[in-house]
Design a protein around this motif. Structure first.
Motif, PDB file in Angstrom:
ATOM      1  N   ILE A 120       1.914  -8.449  11.859  1.00 45.38           N
ATOM      2  CA  ILE A 120       2.012  -7.616  10.659  1.00 45.38           C
ATOM      3  C   ILE A 120       0.941  -7.979   9.641  1.00 45.38           C
ATOM      4  O   ILE A 120       0.372  -7.101   8.966  1.00 45.38           O
ATOM      5  CB  ILE A 120       3.420  -7.731  10.045  1.00 45.38           C
ATOM      6  CG1 ILE A 120       4.435  -7.011  10.947  1.00 45.38           C
ATOM      7  CG2 ILE A 120       3.458  -7.153   8.639  1.00 45.38           C
ATOM      8  CD1 ILE A 120       5.858  -7.136  10.482  1.00 45.38           C
ATOM      9  N   THR A 121       0.634  -9.265   9.521  1.00 38.89           N
ATOM     10  CA  THR A 121      -0.394  -9.676   8.556  1.00 38.89           C
ATOM     11  C   THR A 121      -1.778  -9.168   8.942  1.00 38.89           C
ATOM     12  O   THR A 121      -2.668  -9.083   8.089  1.00 38.89           O
ATOM     13  CB  THR A 121      -0.441 -11.206   8.435  1.00 38.89           C
ATOM     14  OG1 THR A 121      -0.682 -11.784   9.735  1.00 38.89           O
ATOM     15  CG2 THR A 121       0.851 -11.749   7.871  1.00 38.89           C
ATOM     16  N   ASP A 163       5.226   1.474   4.764  1.00 41.50           N
ATOM     17  CA  ASP A 163       6.446   1.302   5.553  1.00 41.50           C
ATOM     18  C   ASP A 163       7.265   0.154   4.974  1.00 41.50           C
ATOM     19  O   ASP A 163       6.856  -1.014   5.050  1.00 41.50           O
ATOM     20  CB  ASP A 163       6.102   1.017   7.012  1.00 41.50           C
ATOM     21  CG  ASP A 163       7.318   1.120   7.913  1.00 41.50           C
ATOM     22  OD1 ASP A 163       8.270   0.334   7.701  1.00 41.50           O
ATOM     23  OD2 ASP A 163       7.337   1.977   8.802  1.00 41.50           O
ATOM     24  N   PRO A 164       8.436   0.441   4.412  1.00 42.03           N
ATOM     25  CA  PRO A 164       9.207  -0.613   3.755  1.00 42.03           C
ATOM     26  C   PRO A 164       9.745  -1.664   4.723  1.00 42.03           C
ATOM     27  O   PRO A 164       9.953  -2.812   4.335  1.00 42.03           O
ATOM     28  CB  PRO A 164      10.349   0.153   3.084  1.00 42.03           C
ATOM     29  CG  PRO A 164      10.485   1.410   3.874  1.00 42.03           C
ATOM     30  CD  PRO A 164       9.100   1.752   4.326  1.00 42.03           C
ATOM     31  N   VAL A 165       9.964  -1.304   5.996  1.00 44.46           N
ATOM     32  CA  VAL A 165      10.549  -2.252   6.949  1.00 44.46           C
ATOM     33  C   VAL A 165       9.580  -3.393   7.232  1.00 44.46           C
ATOM     34  O   VAL A 165       9.939  -4.573   7.157  1.00 44.46           O
ATOM     35  CB  VAL A 165      10.948  -1.533   8.252  1.00 44.46           C
ATOM     36  CG1 VAL A 165      11.500  -2.531   9.262  1.00 44.46           C
ATOM     37  CG2 VAL A 165      11.979  -0.446   7.966  1.00 44.46           C
ATOM     38  N   THR A 166       8.335  -3.056   7.546  1.00 42.83           N
ATOM     39  CA  THR A 166       7.342  -4.106   7.796  1.00 42.83           C
ATOM     40  C   THR A 166       6.926  -4.782   6.496  1.00 42.83           C
ATOM     41  O   THR A 166       6.643  -5.982   6.475  1.00 42.83           O
ATOM     42  CB  THR A 166       6.112  -3.521   8.501  1.00 42.83           C
ATOM     43  OG1 THR A 166       5.606  -2.410   7.740  1.00 42.83           O
ATOM     44  CG2 THR A 166       6.459  -3.043   9.896  1.00 42.83           C
ATOM     45  N   GLN A 167       6.912  -4.021   5.420  1.00 40.76           N
ATOM     46  CA  GLN A 167       6.534  -4.594   4.122  1.00 40.76           C
ATOM     47  C   GLN A 167       7.562  -5.622   3.667  1.00 40.76           C
ATOM     48  O   GLN A 167       7.219  -6.632   3.043  1.00 40.76           O
ATOM     49  CB  GLN A 167       6.394  -3.486   3.082  1.00 40.76           C
ATOM     50  CG  GLN A 167       5.724  -3.948   1.794  1.00 40.76           C
ATOM     51  CD  GLN A 167       5.545  -2.819   0.806  1.00 40.76           C
ATOM     52  OE1 GLN A 167       5.987  -1.702   1.029  1.00 40.76           O
ATOM     53  NE2 GLN A 167       4.908  -3.115  -0.303  1.00 40.76           N
ATOM     54  N   PHE A 168       8.827  -5.370   4.007  1.00 39.21           N
ATOM     55  CA  PHE A 168       9.882  -6.327   3.668  1.00 39.21           C
ATOM     56  C   PHE A 168       9.597  -7.684   4.301  1.00 39.21           C
ATOM     57  O   PHE A 168       9.692  -8.731   3.653  1.00 39.21           O
ATOM     58  CB  PHE A 168      11.233  -5.798   4.146  1.00 39.21           C
ATOM     59  CG  PHE A 168      12.327  -6.822   4.174  1.00 39.21           C
ATOM     60  CD1 PHE A 168      12.936  -7.238   2.999  1.00 39.21           C
ATOM     61  CD2 PHE A 168      12.733  -7.404   5.372  1.00 39.21           C
ATOM     62  CE1 PHE A 168      13.940  -8.205   3.014  1.00 39.21           C
ATOM     63  CE2 PHE A 168      13.728  -8.363   5.392  1.00 39.21           C
ATOM     64  CZ  PHE A 168      14.336  -8.770   4.218  1.00 39.21           C
ATOM     65  N   LEU A 169       9.223  -7.673   5.576  1.00 38.06           N
ATOM     66  CA  LEU A 169       8.947  -8.925   6.284  1.00 38.06           C
ATOM     67  C   LEU A 169       7.721  -9.616   5.696  1.00 38.06           C
ATOM     68  O   LEU A 169       7.698 -10.847   5.563  1.00 38.06           O
ATOM     69  CB  LEU A 169       8.732  -8.622   7.776  1.00 38.06           C
ATOM     70  CG  LEU A 169       9.219  -9.674   8.768  1.00 38.06           C
ATOM     71  CD1 LEU A 169      10.699  -9.934   8.589  1.00 38.06           C
ATOM     72  CD2 LEU A 169       8.938  -9.215  10.193  1.00 38.06           C
ATOM     73  N   THR A 223      11.739  -3.569  -1.649  1.00 42.85           N
ATOM     74  CA  THR A 223      11.555  -2.899  -0.352  1.00 42.85           C
ATOM     75  C   THR A 223      12.852  -2.829   0.437  1.00 42.85           C
ATOM     76  O   THR A 223      13.042  -1.906   1.230  1.00 42.85           O
ATOM     77  CB  THR A 223      10.488  -3.625   0.492  1.00 42.85           C
ATOM     78  OG1 THR A 223      10.857  -5.003   0.666  1.00 42.85           O
ATOM     79  CG2 THR A 223       9.126  -3.551  -0.170  1.00 42.85           C
ATOM     80  N   LEU A 224      13.766  -3.777   0.218  1.00 47.34           N
ATOM     81  CA  LEU A 224      15.032  -3.753   0.942  1.00 47.34           C
ATOM     82  C   LEU A 224      15.822  -2.498   0.603  1.00 47.34           C
ATOM     83  O   LEU A 224      16.462  -1.889   1.474  1.00 47.34           O
ATOM     84  CB  LEU A 224      15.851  -5.006   0.613  1.00 47.34           C
ATOM     85  CG  LEU A 224      17.109  -5.237   1.461  1.00 47.34           C
ATOM     86  CD1 LEU A 224      16.752  -5.310   2.941  1.00 47.34           C
ATOM     87  CD2 LEU A 224      17.814  -6.510   1.032  1.00 47.34           C
ATOM     88  N   ALA A 225      15.778  -2.095  -0.660  1.00 44.94           N
ATOM     89  CA  ALA A 225      16.473  -0.868  -1.049  1.00 44.94           C
ATOM     90  C   ALA A 225      15.854   0.347  -0.382  1.00 44.94           C
ATOM     91  O   ALA A 225      16.552   1.293   0.002  1.00 44.94           O
ATOM     92  CB  ALA A 225      16.427  -0.715  -2.570  1.00 44.94           C
ATOM     93  N   GLU A 226      14.515   0.331  -0.199  1.00 47.81           N
ATOM     94  CA  GLU A 226      13.836   1.441   0.465  1.00 47.81           C
ATOM     95  C   GLU A 226      14.046   1.416   1.976  1.00 47.81           C
ATOM     96  O   GLU A 226      14.002   2.459   2.631  1.00 47.81           O
ATOM     97  CB  GLU A 226      12.333   1.402   0.145  1.00 47.81           C
ATOM     98  CG  GLU A 226      11.997   1.621  -1.321  1.00 47.81           C
ATOM     99  CD  GLU A 226      12.531   2.956  -1.821  1.00 47.81           C
ATOM    100  OE1 GLU A 226      12.239   3.985  -1.188  1.00 47.81           O
ATOM    101  OE2 GLU A 226      13.251   2.964  -2.843  1.00 47.81           O
ATOM    102  N   CYS A 227      14.263   0.229   2.523  1.00 50.25           N
ATOM    103  CA  CYS A 227      14.506   0.107   3.971  1.00 50.25           C
ATOM    104  C   CYS A 227      15.728   0.916   4.387  1.00 50.25           C
ATOM    105  O   CYS A 227      15.726   1.576   5.436  1.00 50.25           O
ATOM    106  CB  CYS A 227      14.717  -1.359   4.354  1.00 50.25           C
ATOM    107  SG  CYS A 227      13.210  -2.338   4.422  1.00 50.25           S
ATOM    108  N   ASP A 228      16.760   0.854   3.582  1.00 49.00           N
ATOM    109  CA  ASP A 228      17.984   1.575   3.913  1.00 49.00           C
ATOM    110  C   ASP A 228      17.717   3.073   4.012  1.00 49.00           C
ATOM    111  O   ASP A 228      18.190   3.744   4.934  1.00 49.00           O
ATOM    112  CB  ASP A 228      19.046   1.293   2.848  1.00 49.00           C
ATOM    113  CG  ASP A 228      20.404   1.861   3.217  1.00 49.00           C
ATOM    114  OD1 ASP A 228      20.959   1.438   4.249  1.00 49.00           O
ATOM    115  OD2 ASP A 228      20.906   2.733   2.489  1.00 49.00           O
ATOM    116  N   LYS A 229      16.925   3.599   3.081  1.00 44.37           N
ATOM    117  CA  LYS A 229      16.585   5.023   3.107  1.00 44.37           C
ATOM    118  C   LYS A 229      15.742   5.360   4.335  1.00 44.37           C
ATOM    119  O   LYS A 229      15.972   6.363   5.010  1.00 44.37           O
ATOM    120  CB  LYS A 229      15.832   5.400   1.833  1.00 44.37           C
ATOM    121  CG  LYS A 229      15.507   6.885   1.732  1.00 44.37           C
ATOM    122  CD  LYS A 229      14.503   7.181   0.625  1.00 44.37           C
ATOM    123  CE  LYS A 229      15.047   6.775  -0.730  1.00 44.37           C
ATOM    124  NZ  LYS A 229      14.090   7.171  -1.818  1.00 44.37           N
ATOM    125  N   ALA A 230      14.752   4.504   4.634  1.00 44.34           N
ATOM    126  CA  ALA A 230      13.863   4.765   5.767  1.00 44.34           C
ATOM    127  C   ALA A 230      14.618   4.739   7.088  1.00 44.34           C
ATOM    128  O   ALA A 230      14.409   5.586   7.965  1.00 44.34           O
ATOM    129  CB  ALA A 230      12.728   3.740   5.786  1.00 44.34           C
TER     130      ALA A 230
END
Length: 450
Positions: free
Chosen positions: A301-302, A310-316, A331-338
């Motif tokens: 990812i780096t 993308d919030p899922v990869t951005q979260f990590l 980003t965790l809040a956006e992950c749920d939406k994605a």
């Protein structure tokens, strides 16, 4: 769990436009495989039904599912004339339907001899027991030669385009077994037949059969001898098609990690389709037995610079690269939406959020010995009371070396560190999983050779 029940899991429609990957994924899928994605978007997201219907109509254009296309074209014509601009008229579609029926009758006549032999299930089973279920024996006894098999393959493809996936699957199964028995290298038609059978199994939701065909295709791509650029494209297709299997099969979350982190397929992801890292990231986070692969995933990812949206990869990345807890919280809040707007991942949303919060908590605890519950609830995107109950459950389940200080309303962490013994256990567990995957692949090849 499985995306096959995706339509029943969303309680309300969500705005999918910001994080929807359908437009990126669709070019790597057969048109028929896109229909389930469109059905999901229409029922569970805020996309306008008319625009989804027009997309469905465009997908139907090269297929033989003319009756379905006529139904959609008629509905769109009544609703909004602008949506049917450039689409063929109902009259033109009806003329094409007549041509499809004529072509079907012609192909049925060509394959009649082969069909009479292979549609007799008892006779086929007897041939298999006698060892005469081969193309050579059928040619000697029934005069079925290469030209007949070419027509048979074309008719199977025709049925697939008509939406008769079961009929196409059965015919392609016979075609592959007789024309390309174990040990015989696939030619171009055999390769296409294997892709067609895989697609049919997916559309029939026969996940065991689809997983088997996935393994055969993976081996065939390596053995087919195509130029490197073509192999790269084929691997990119397989990665996208595999999503249907991996997010429906019971062992899928292990399978996606093994395939996507394979060197050749990881190169395909990084070159052609980095958006697929969303699915790999989700599988790693919700798969407690494969946490040892987290370091490899973070490293990948780096190296990518096109994943900021993308919030899922951005979260990590926020959590394990930048140690930015505020960013991880956002980003965790956006992950749920994605996740809830993704056909493949909507049923993983609850598990992802639960495990992602645990990741945040574990990482935060590494650098703090005393944590205010109010602050913790903010970082976990949870209500204060719910966050406190969540921590209590972790302590009771022996997942956390900590205690609750009710007077100061905080969590006091223990001082235990990961022992060398635990590290060895983790690495051994990962080695065992990799060895099991290699053994399974070897057994599959041995069975095909025999």
């Amino acid at each position: 769990m499985a995306s096959e029940t995706a339509q029943s899991t969303a309680s309300k429609k969500v705005d999918a436009s910001e994080y929807d990957l359908t437009q990126k994924i669709s070019p790597f899928l057969d048109a028929h495989l896109v229909f389930p994605l469109l059905d999901f978007l229409e029922e569970n997201t805020s996309y306008e039904a008319g625009s989804v219907q027009r997309a469905r109509l465009d997908l139907l254009a090269p297929t033989n599912m003319v009756d379905y296309a006529i139904e959609i074209r008629s509905a769109l014509g009544d609703a909004n004339a602008a949506l049917v601009e450039g689409a063929p008229s109902v009259e033109a579609m009806e003329a094409r339907r007549d041509a499809v029926f004529e072509a079907m009758e012609a192909l049925e006549a060509k394959v009649q001899r082969v069909a009479e032999v292979l549609e007799d299930a008892e006779a086929v089973e007897q041939m298999k027991r006698d060892g005469t279920y081969t193309a050579a024996d059928l040619e000697a006894k029934h005069g079925i030669g290469p030209a007949n098999w070419a027509d048979y393959f074309e008719f199977a493809k025709f049925l697939y385009e008509c939406g008769d996936y079961e009929g196409a699957r059965d015919m392609l199964d016979h075609y592959l077994a007789l024309c390309f028995p174990a040990g015989k290298k696939l030619d171009a038609s055999g390769f296409r037949a294997l892709w067609g059978k895989f697609g049919s199994e997916v559309l029939l939701k026969n996940w065991e059969g689809a997983l088997h065909d996935l393994g055969r295709l993976r081996a065939a791509i390596d053995d087919f001898g195509a130029p490197p650029l073509e192999q790269l494209q084929q691997r990119s297709w397989l990665l996208h098609w595999s999503l249907f299997v991996f997010f429906n099969h019971a062992k899928g979350h292990d399978g996606i990690i093994d395939l996507f982190l394979n060197e050749k397929y990881l190169q395909a992801i990084q070159t052609n389709c980095p958006w697929l890292l969303r699915y790999l990231t989700t599988a790693v986070i919700i798969n407690k037995r494969r946490r040892s692969t987290l370091k490899d995933l973070v490293r990948v990812i780096t190296m990518e610079h096109d994943l900021k949206a993308d919030p899922v990869t951005q979260f990590l990345e926020c959590l394990y690269v930048k140690f930015d807890f505020e960013g991880a919280q956002r980003t965790l809040a956006e992950c749920d939406k994605a996740l809830r707007s993704d056909y493949f991942l909507c049923n993983c949303a609850d598990a992802f959020m639960e495990d992602a919060r645990l990741f945040v908590f574990e990482t935060y605890c590494r650098i703090h010995t005393k944590i205010d519950i109010g602050m913790l609830s903010d970082k976990l995107v949870m209500e204060r009371e719910k966050a406190e109950r969540w921590v209590v459950d972790l302590i009771r389940g022996a997942l956390l070396d900590a205690k609750i200080d009710s007077q100061d309303s905080c969590v006091v962490m223990g001082t235990d560190t990961t022992s060398v013994y635990s590290q060895v256990i983790d690495k051994t567990r990962d080695l065992s999983n990799r060895s099991a995957a290699l053994l399974s692949a070897l057994e599959t090849k041995i069975c095909e050779a025999n």
